[in-house]
Design a protein around this motif. Structure first.
Motif, PDB file in Angstrom:
ATOM      1  N   UNK A  87      -8.479  18.871   4.090  1.00 21.79           N
ATOM      2  CA  UNK A  87      -8.744  17.447   4.242  1.00 21.79           C
ATOM      3  C   UNK A  87      -7.874  16.649   3.271  1.00 21.79           C
ATOM      4  N   UNK A  88      -7.276  15.559   3.776  1.00 23.18           N
ATOM      5  CA  UNK A  88      -6.478  14.701   2.920  1.00 23.18           C
ATOM      6  C   UNK A  88      -7.082  13.319   2.826  1.00 23.18           C
ATOM      7  N   UNK A  89      -6.609  12.515   1.896  1.00 25.56           N
ATOM      8  CA  UNK A  89      -7.199  11.184   1.710  1.00 25.56           C
ATOM      9  C   UNK A  89      -6.745  10.190   2.780  1.00 25.56           C
ATOM     10  N   UNK A  90      -5.802  10.600   3.637  1.00 30.09           N
ATOM     11  CA  UNK A  90      -5.345   9.717   4.728  1.00 30.09           C
ATOM     12  C   UNK A  90      -5.541  10.336   6.105  1.00 30.09           C
ATOM     13  N   UNK A  91      -6.485  11.257   6.216  1.00 31.01           N
ATOM     14  CA  UNK A  91      -6.785  11.855   7.518  1.00 31.01           C
ATOM     15  C   UNK A  91      -7.111  10.775   8.542  1.00 31.01           C
ATOM     16  N   UNK A 134       2.556  11.063   2.655  1.00 29.69           N
ATOM     17  CA  UNK A 134       1.473  10.629   3.548  1.00 29.69           C
ATOM     18  C   UNK A 134       1.095  11.748   4.513  1.00 29.69           C
ATOM     19  N   UNK A 135       2.098  12.418   5.078  1.00 33.19           N
ATOM     20  CA  UNK A 135       1.812  13.504   6.021  1.00 33.19           C
ATOM     21  C   UNK A 135       1.045  14.625   5.340  1.00 33.19           C
ATOM     22  N   UNK A 136       1.392  14.896   4.084  1.00 27.15           N
ATOM     23  CA  UNK A 136       0.690  15.953   3.344  1.00 27.15           C
ATOM     24  C   UNK A 136      -0.776  15.604   3.118  1.00 27.15           C
ATOM     25  N   UNK A 152      -2.548  14.075   5.447  1.00 28.82           N
ATOM     26  CA  UNK A 152      -3.199  14.030   6.752  1.00 28.82           C
ATOM     27  C   UNK A 152      -2.849  12.878   7.654  1.00 28.82           C
ATOM     28  N   UNK A 153      -1.938  11.995   7.228  1.00 27.72           N
ATOM     29  CA  UNK A 153      -1.618  10.823   8.038  1.00 27.72           C
ATOM     30  C   UNK A 153      -0.614  11.142   9.133  1.00 27.72           C
ATOM     31  N   UNK A 154      -0.707  10.391  10.249  1.00 31.18           N
ATOM     32  CA  UNK A 154       0.380  10.333  11.214  1.00 31.18           C
ATOM     33  C   UNK A 154       1.418   9.374  10.637  1.00 31.18           C
ATOM     34  N   UNK A 155       2.690   9.714  10.783  1.00 27.51           N
ATOM     35  CA  UNK A 155       3.734   8.922  10.146  1.00 27.51           C
ATOM     36  C   UNK A 155       4.739   8.417  11.174  1.00 27.51           C
ATOM     37  N   UNK A 156       4.996   7.102  11.136  1.00 25.29           N
ATOM     38  CA  UNK A 156       6.066   6.515  11.932  1.00 25.29           C
ATOM     39  C   UNK A 156       7.239   6.301  10.984  1.00 25.29           C
ATOM     40  N   UNK A 157       8.300   7.056  11.207  1.00 23.52           N
ATOM     41  CA  UNK A 157       9.482   7.025  10.345  1.00 23.52           C
ATOM     42  C   UNK A 157      10.477   6.045  10.938  1.00 23.52           C
ATOM     43  N   UNK A 205       1.233   6.743  -5.774  1.00 26.66           N
ATOM     44  CA  UNK A 205       0.500   5.478  -5.769  1.00 26.66           C
ATOM     45  C   UNK A 205       0.575   4.819  -4.394  1.00 26.66           C
ATOM     46  N   UNK A 206       1.674   5.007  -3.677  1.00 24.43           N
ATOM     47  CA  UNK A 206       1.804   4.421  -2.347  1.00 24.43           C
ATOM     48  C   UNK A 206       0.792   5.057  -1.390  1.00 24.43           C
ATOM     49  N   UNK A 207       0.654   6.369  -1.456  1.00 23.89           N
ATOM     50  CA  UNK A 207      -0.314   7.059  -0.598  1.00 23.89           C
ATOM     51  C   UNK A 207      -1.733   6.628  -0.951  1.00 23.89           C
ATOM     52  N   UNK A 208      -2.023   6.508  -2.236  1.00 26.58           N
ATOM     53  CA  UNK A 208      -3.356   6.061  -2.640  1.00 26.58           C
ATOM     54  C   UNK A 208      -3.637   4.652  -2.123  1.00 26.58           C
ATOM     55  N   UNK A 209      -2.644   3.771  -2.246  1.00 25.87           N
ATOM     56  CA  UNK A 209      -2.819   2.400  -1.758  1.00 25.87           C
ATOM     57  C   UNK A 209      -3.030   2.361  -0.244  1.00 25.87           C
ATOM     58  N   UNK A 210      -2.472   3.326   0.469  1.00 25.37           N
ATOM     59  CA  UNK A 210      -2.643   3.379   1.918  1.00 25.37           C
ATOM     60  C   UNK A 210      -3.927   4.035   2.370  1.00 25.37           C
TER      61      UNK A 210
END
Length: 291
Positions: free
Chosen positions: A1-5, A26-28, A30-35, A224-229
């Motif tokens: 589980x990740x903080x951006x699942x 972000x992907x690590x 759990x997020x889907x990423x639009x590059x 910090x960017x991932x945390x903010x997201x």
């Protein structure tokens, strides 16, 4: 589980440097990423890197500096992943010159990518999230803007870039105040990391060390960017963070200082002593970079 699942993150300028680091981080989590990157091959390479690590990614080379382009990017993201929850405005360019050597084209190009580029996607997504909130849907959205030490303190030879980045910091304050009612937080970041821009400007300073902690690794800033997201940051908005290596701080922006009040109109000639006293009693500003 990740903080951006189960969250989808749209990152501009993600074909290298900080944007690539954000996409991987972000992907690590759990997020889907639009590059998104104007360089289609670079965007595709980073998206492939994310997928190779087990993540989900969409490569996109749409125009971030037009509303029509921004709408097309959002439409593609929604088609791929169902929704967008986080926008990271990261794309940028440099046209460094001393102020009197700047051309109109140098000025306009930087303002177009940085300021208009920050406006278009935020406007399109902000309207989408507002409509969802008004329709009774839960919204937990994020806009993460990119300022710079140059924008916060100024930088010799970068008046166009510094002005754009200062504008982004001010934009963040207004967006945070206006969009809070719709479940949207807005923060900005002044990152310091090894990118194509910093390698071109100060290659010796940012080069990777042979051993030990790599202070300038973009992945350091990505934390910090991932945390903010993530949902963890829902209580934080309208702030500007500075990040480099293991260092993290919250920038303290312009604020009203000590006030001298005569209770009547000042005569111009008497203001010398008043201004000198106010300056002496105030906190000295940080020095402009390069001075």
């Amino acid at each position: 589980m990740g903080i951006c699942d189960n969250r989808t993150v749209l990152i501009t300028g993600a074909g290298g440097g900080l944007g690539r680091a954000y996409a991987l981080a972000f992907a690590a989590e759990g997020a889907n990423v639009v590059v998104n990157d104007i360089r289609a091959e670079a965007a595709q390479a980073v998206a492939a890197e994310v997928r190779a690590a087990g993540g989900r990614a969409l490569a996109d080379s749409g125009d971030i500096a037009s509303v029509a382009g921004a709408q097309a990017i959002v439409d593609a993201a929604v088609a791929a992943f169902g929704e967008v929850h986080v926008l990271v405005n990261n794309a940028g360019i440099l046209r460094d010159r001393m102020f009197l050597s700047l051309s109109e084209e140098d000025w306009d190009a930087v303002m177009h990518v940085h300021l208009k580029g920050h406006f278009c996607l935020a406007n399109v997504l902000g309207r989408r999230w507002r409509d969802q909130k008004k329709a009774g849907r839960a919204v937990d959205a994020r806009i993460i803007n990119t300022s710079s030490g140059a924008g916060l303190q100024g930088s010799i030879g970068q008046s166009n870039y510094a002005a754009a980045k200062a504008g982004i910091a001010a934009l963040t304050l207004v967006q945070a105040a206006e969009l809070a009612r719709y479940g949207i937080t807005v923060n900005c970041l002044a990152p310091a990391a090894r990118t194509s821009m910093t390698e071109g400007a100060m290659p010796d300073l940012v080069k990777k060390p042979e051993s030990g902690f790599d202070v300038w690794d973009p992945l350091n800033v990505a934390s910090i960017v991932v945390w903010l997201g993530s949902p963890l940051s829902a209580h934080v908005s309208g702030r500007c963070f500075e990040a480099k290596g293991g260092e993290l701080s919250v920038a303290d922006g312009w604020r009203t200082g000590r006030i001298a009040d005569k209770g009547a109109r000042w005569a111009p000639a008497e203001l010398t002593a008043v201004v000198d006293r106010l300056i002496a009693e105030s906190v000295a500003p940080q020095k402009v970079y390069g001075t």
